[in-house]
Design an enzyme around this catalytic site. Structure first.
Site, short mmCIF file in Angstrom:
data_model
loop_
_atom_site.label_atom_id
_atom_site.label_comp_id
_atom_site.label_asym_id
_atom_site.label_seq_id
_atom_site.Cartn_x
_atom_site.Cartn_y
_atom_site.Cartn_z
N ASP A 43 -9.34 12.61 -15.27
CA ASP A 43 -8.92 12.55 -16.67
C ASP A 43 -9.89 13.35 -17.53
O ASP A 43 -11.08 13.01 -17.62
CB ASP A 43 -8.89 11.09 -17.15
CG ASP A 43 -8.37 11.00 -18.57
OD1 ASP A 43 -7.15 11.08 -18.75
OD2 ASP A 43 -9.19 10.93 -19.51
N TYR A 48 -14.14 16.63 -24.63
CA TYR A 48 -15.30 16.17 -23.85
C TYR A 48 -16.29 17.31 -23.58
O TYR A 48 -17.39 17.08 -23.11
CB TYR A 48 -14.85 15.52 -22.52
CG TYR A 48 -13.87 14.37 -22.67
CD1 TYR A 48 -13.74 13.69 -23.88
CD2 TYR A 48 -13.08 13.97 -21.59
CE1 TYR A 48 -12.82 12.65 -24.01
CE2 TYR A 48 -12.17 12.93 -21.73
CZ TYR A 48 -12.04 12.28 -22.93
OH TYR A 48 -11.14 11.25 -23.05
N LYS A 77 -6.26 16.77 -22.66
CA LYS A 77 -5.76 16.31 -23.97
C LYS A 77 -5.97 17.36 -25.05
O LYS A 77 -6.98 18.06 -25.06
CB LYS A 77 -6.46 15.01 -24.38
CG LYS A 77 -6.44 13.96 -23.29
CD LYS A 77 -7.05 12.63 -23.70
CE LYS A 77 -7.30 11.79 -22.46
NZ LYS A 77 -8.59 12.04 -21.83
N HIS A 110 -4.35 13.78 -28.03
CA HIS A 110 -5.53 12.91 -27.88
C HIS A 110 -5.52 11.75 -28.90
O HIS A 110 -5.82 10.61 -28.54
CB HIS A 110 -6.80 13.75 -28.03
CG HIS A 110 -8.00 13.16 -27.36
ND1 HIS A 110 -8.99 13.92 -26.78
CD2 HIS A 110 -8.39 11.89 -27.18
CE1 HIS A 110 -9.92 13.13 -26.28
NE2 HIS A 110 -9.58 11.89 -26.51
#
Ligand code: A2P
Length: 317
Positions: A43, A48, A77, A110
């Site tokens: 994921d 990130y 996302k 997201h």
């Protein structure tokens, strides 16, 4: 390994590796190790800021014959500053380039929150765009473009309420196939989960262990520590397993996907082994009693004074 089956019969391994907070220099090793352990679902998210390192790990593992692309399930996302329809496909292409992939298995919006394109993370109210300026349906049409262009096999959302899902289901051409939200024994989300299941939307539980390493964490004495909860610890003792394994096993047993994060080889292995934990009805009942709608991720970063978003409109509760 339990799987979630999509309408076209694609199957997603229910247990995946979370990569939020997996820092540079450690996430490459974590992904390589995870693949050796047997993880096939990863994921990810543009936000990130580690997709390039994850991409190197995936590419090296594939080049060394440890895994084939078709055996992997890769989710990413769309970040909040790319909510205009025309920005969605380019944002996905950027993630694909970093991940060194031709397609994603799953692409998610997201957050139901829009930022101005030049803003990565907001510090003040005028850096947001309201949902009147960029409706979620417009962003969703960009997600549908990803599907039509074969850049993503499946599309879905994250942090969406029943109300926001209803809006998409009503107005969209292709319906969302996943909602990824915070879920654990303190925030079980029964109503959202049953709405998703009734509408053939899969459910992924994030922060299943309580995300103790998150940047916005409150001071230790102010928040409950899920991994130290007495009921969870007692159930773990009765099965000869760890509290983290109980939390992961619980999520799987409810028919959800779950994405615990770790960069530690021992805990990666421990978490993966949770797929074979079988909790009893009494265990499930005791855990059901822990629910008190407690969020670790409140979303307060989207609601500075003057923001078009409030906690009430974010979660619709
Ligand atoms: P680490 O990466 O050092 O293993 P969440 O998935 O809810 O976001 O939680 C992630 C946090 O939980 C990280 O701090 C991670 O640390 C820690 N963690 C992951 N697996 C375990 C485990 N099996 N036992 C205890 N802590 C864990």
């Amino acid at each position: 390994m339990p799987t979630l089956t999509f309408e076209n019969n694609d199957r997603m391994p229910a247990l995946g590796l979370g990569t939020w907070k997996s820092g540079p220099g450690e996430v490459y090793k974590a992904v390589r190790e995870a693949i050796r352990i047997g993880y096939r679902h990863f994921d990810c998210a543009a936000r990130y800021e580690n997709e390039d390192e994850i991409g190197s790990a995936l590419a090296d593992a594939m080049a060394e014959g440890e895994v084939k692309r078709e055996d992997l399930w890769i989710t990413s996302k769309l970040w909040n500053n790319a909510h205009h329809r025309d920005h969605v496909v380019p944002a996905l292409r950027e993630s694909l380039e970093k991940l060194q992939l031709d397609y994603l298995d799953l692409y998610l919006i997201h957050w139901p929150v829009a930022l101005k394109p030049e803003v990565i993370f907001p510090s003040k109210a005028d850096e947001f765009l309201s949902l009147e300026e960029v409706p979620l349906l417009e962003t969703w049409q960009g997600m549908e473009d990803c599907l039509i262009q074969d850049l993503a096999r499946h599309i879905g959302v994250s942090n969406f309420s029943v109300k926001k899902l209803r809006g998409l289901l009503r107005e969209s051409r292709f319906k969302p196939e996943m909602n990824q939200v915070e879920s654990h024994p303190y925030l079980q989300q029964d109503e959202l989960l049953s709405f998703c299941h009734q509408n053939d939307i899969h459910f992924t539980a994030y922060s299943p262990l309580g995300s103790m390493d998150r940047p916005s964490r409150l001071k230790k004495d102010e928040e409950p520590i899920l991994l130290e909860n007495k009921v969870i610890v007692n159930i773990a003792e009765s099965h000869g397993c760890t509290p983290a394994q109980v939390l992961i096993g619980w999520a799987l047993q409810r028919g959800t996907s779950v994405i615990p994060k770790s960069t530690n080889p021992k805990r990666l292995r421990e978490n993966f082994a949770a797929a074979s934990i079988k909790l009893t009805d009494a265990d499930m009942e005791a855990i059901a009693g822990l629910n008190h709608h407690y969020r670790f991720i409140h979303g307060e970063f989207w609601t500075p004074e003057g923001s078009p978003y409030t906690i009430a409109t974010l979660w619709d509760e």
